[in-house]
Design a protein around this motif. Structure first.
Motif, PDB file in Angstrom:
ATOM      1  N   SER A   6      10.647   4.288  -5.753  1.00 18.45           N
ATOM      2  CA  SER A   6      10.745   4.050  -4.776  1.00 18.45           C
ATOM      3  C   SER A   6       9.424   4.440  -4.448  1.00 18.45           C
ATOM      4  O   SER A   6       8.713   5.618  -4.764  1.00 18.45           O
ATOM      5  CB  SER A   6      11.690   4.161  -3.901  1.00 18.45           C
ATOM      6  N   LYS A   7       8.809   3.522  -3.302  1.00 13.58           N
ATOM      7  CA  LYS A   7       7.671   4.246  -2.422  1.00 13.58           C
ATOM      8  C   LYS A   7       8.004   6.222  -1.634  1.00 13.58           C
ATOM      9  O   LYS A   7       6.829   6.446  -1.910  1.00 13.58           O
ATOM     10  CB  LYS A   7       7.438   3.127  -1.835  1.00 13.58           C
ATOM     11  N   TYR A   8       8.341   5.826  -1.702  1.00 17.31           N
ATOM     12  CA  TYR A   8       9.549   7.519  -0.896  1.00 17.31           C
ATOM     13  C   TYR A   8      10.377   7.833  -1.414  1.00 17.31           C
ATOM     14  O   TYR A   8      11.484   7.121  -1.487  1.00 17.31           O
ATOM     15  CB  TYR A   8       9.406   7.455   0.715  1.00 17.31           C
ATOM     16  N   ASN A  18       5.500  11.291  -2.619  1.00 19.53           N
ATOM     17  CA  ASN A  18       5.499   9.849  -2.666  1.00 19.53           C
ATOM     18  C   ASN A  18       5.349   8.998  -3.803  1.00 19.53           C
ATOM     19  O   ASN A  18       5.249   9.873  -4.738  1.00 19.53           O
ATOM     20  CB  ASN A  18       3.417   9.208  -1.929  1.00 19.53           C
ATOM     21  N   ASN A  51       9.393  -0.662  -1.457  1.00 16.04           N
ATOM     22  CA  ASN A  51       8.827  -0.402   0.166  1.00 16.04           C
ATOM     23  C   ASN A  51       9.911   0.221   0.733  1.00 16.04           C
ATOM     24  O   ASN A  51      10.729   0.336   1.432  1.00 16.04           O
ATOM     25  CB  ASN A  51       8.394  -1.154   1.223  1.00 16.04           C
ATOM     26  N   SER A  52      10.831   1.186  -0.226  1.00 14.38           N
ATOM     27  CA  SER A  52      11.941   2.268   0.525  1.00 14.38           C
ATOM     28  C   SER A  52      12.004   3.919   0.372  1.00 14.38           C
ATOM     29  O   SER A  52      11.432   4.201  -0.193  1.00 14.38           O
ATOM     30  CB  SER A  52      13.247   0.915   0.350  1.00 14.38           C
ATOM     31  N   ASP A 375      15.756   0.795   2.849  1.00  9.64           N
ATOM     32  CA  ASP A 375      14.921  -0.209   3.203  1.00  9.64           C
ATOM     33  C   ASP A 375      14.136   0.068   4.039  1.00  9.64           C
ATOM     34  O   ASP A 375      14.432  -0.190   5.691  1.00  9.64           O
ATOM     35  CB  ASP A 375      15.512  -1.320   3.100  1.00  9.64           C
ATOM     36  N   GLU A 379       5.728  -2.650   7.700  1.00  9.21           N
ATOM     37  CA  GLU A 379       4.398  -2.393   6.985  1.00  9.21           C
ATOM     38  C   GLU A 379       3.691  -1.481   7.084  1.00  9.21           C
ATOM     39  O   GLU A 379       3.430  -0.542   6.727  1.00  9.21           O
ATOM     40  CB  GLU A 379       3.673  -3.779   6.670  1.00  9.21           C
TER      41      GLU A 379
END
Ligand SMILES: [Zn+2]
Length: 418
Positions: A6-8, A18, A51-52, A375, A379
């Motif tokens: 995931s993004k994070y 990240n 993006n979670s 989630d 943005e």
């Protein structure tokens, strides 16, 4: 083997990575770090969560799952003892199957909100079977109510008999929960403490929830006197003449630590006693608001060495069983609280209170894979905490000990295999 990307990734409340990844193997975390550091030789299912944020699963350190179906049933009129009367009245006609259905709803909504561990308070362990059927991690606290010192021994014997039949597994711990200083005799409190010391069971109680409770213990006056008279529970009792936590210290309940639920009203001396004993305070933010209490002292206790965990309490005094919602509430209401510290209260502090902090609460190699995926709808975010605690963020995946317990969008069915 299951690989989440995931993004994070938050390995713990203070460590943000990240482009994160977690590898789960045999129910445990095999790797948690940057996706770029994963070797190409790993094989198994891969889930890309976009993006979670992958975070440690949340710990609800105080709830009553059996009251889940009482959401919006009781109006609070400012008198806590009236609220108790209504509660007892509402439950009077419930059959066992209604209780079990209420417990099942509570387990479901806990998992759907990213809660991987619950500390559930249960009369006579009624929730045991439903909790055992679920893969949620649980400490089942047997609630004891008995204000008559003469029957303390038989109440404890009954409790010992009940827990001797419990079949243990890795996801279940047992605790003992004498209800509150106005429903439990000093004699029973002492016996509960002895059992906890002998067997290592977690021990917790409601304490210092209302100003009425202090009035009852200090002066033997107020609304609790009439409540107990109505229930024929008040016989030859004499008020100890002490504030609630002071009373608990006096009868030896704080020795070697315990879990103190609420602690809404504390004197400086009581804060010292809690700190010295190594006890945990469980703060239930939205239940606190429901009962219109003065500000909880949790934010003043930041510089003290006191573990402060979070609970939802029951749906009879709250709108959801979501620790994520509790953290969002603190984030918006207490602007001076650091978001990392809020996340700590909802994860590691709960794990510490339940003596599970060597296996859950963080995403470290070797820890059990208890995970929530949040989630992030926005943005652009100032920082990841702003994203996690934003009003529209939501849990989309919950994993307990490597097992997927909730998957909102069915992403595990669409996982690619390496
Ligand atoms: Zn409670």
């Amino acid at each position: 083997m299951l690989l989440l990307k995931s993004k994070y990734l938050l390995k713990d409340p203070y460590c943000v990575i990240n482009n994160g990844a977690v590898i789960i193997d045999g129910g445990k975390i095999k790797f948690a770090g940057c996706a770029n550091d994963i070797s190409n030789h790993e094989s198994g299912q891969i889930i890309d969560l976009g993006n979670s944020a992958i975070v440690p699963g949340f710990v609800n350190t105080h709830t009553h799952l059996d009251l889940t179906h009482l959401h919006n049933f009781i109006n609070y009129n400012g008198d806590f003892t009236d609220w108790i009367r209504h509660l007892v009245n509402e439950k009077k006609e419930w059959t066992e199957s209604e209780y079990l259905s209420s417990i099942r709803s509570g387990i479901k909504s806990s998992l759907e909100s990213g809660t991987t561990t619950v500390a559930d308070i249960s009369r006579n362990g009624l929730a045991l079977e439903e909790l055992q059927k679920s893969n949620i991690r649980k400490t089942l606290f047997y609630e004891l109510i008995d204000f008559n010192p003469d029957s303390a021994e038989s109440t404890i014997d009954n409790f010992k008999n009940m827990i001797s039949k419990v079949k243990h597994n890795d996801l279940l711990s047992i605790g003992i929960f004498p209800h509150a200083p106005y429903t439990v005799s000093e004699e029973l409190y002492r016996r509960c403490k002895t059992v906890s010391g002998e067997s290592g069971l977690s021990i917790a109680t409601h304490v210092s929830e209302t100003t009425d409770e202090a009035n009852f213990l200090v002066r033997g006056a107020g609304n609790f006197v009439s409540l107990l008279r109505d229930f024929d529970m008040l016989k030859d009792w004499k008020a100890p003449g002490l504030k609630p936590v002071n009373y608990m210290k006096n009868i030896g309940f704080l020795e070697n630590g315990c879990i103190l639920v609420h602690c809404n009203y504390l004197t400086g001396e009581e804060v010292d006693y809690i700190e010295e004993s190594g006890s945990t305070i469980v703060f239930c933010p939205r239940s606190h608001k429901y009962f219109r209490h003065k500000d909880h002292p949790f934010y003043k206790l930041r510089n003290r060495d006191i573990n402060i965990a979070l609970g939802t309490d029951s749906l009879a005094s709250n709108d959801s069983l979501s620790i994520l919602d509790e953290m969002k509430y603190i984030y918006t209401q207490h602007k001076t609280s650091k978001p990392q510290d809020i996340l700590y209260m909802g994860t590691i502090a709960g794990a510490t209170a339940l003596k599970l902090n060597n296996k859950i609460g963080k995403l470290e190699e070797g820890y059990d894979a208890d995970i929530a995926v949040i989630d992030i709808k926005k943005e652009t975010i100032r920082n990841i905490y702003d994203g996690i605690f934003s009003h529209d963020s939501e849990c989309v995946l919950t994993i307990v000990s490597g097992t997927i317990c909730y998957d909102k969008h069915g992403v595990s069915r669409e996982a690619t295999v390496n």
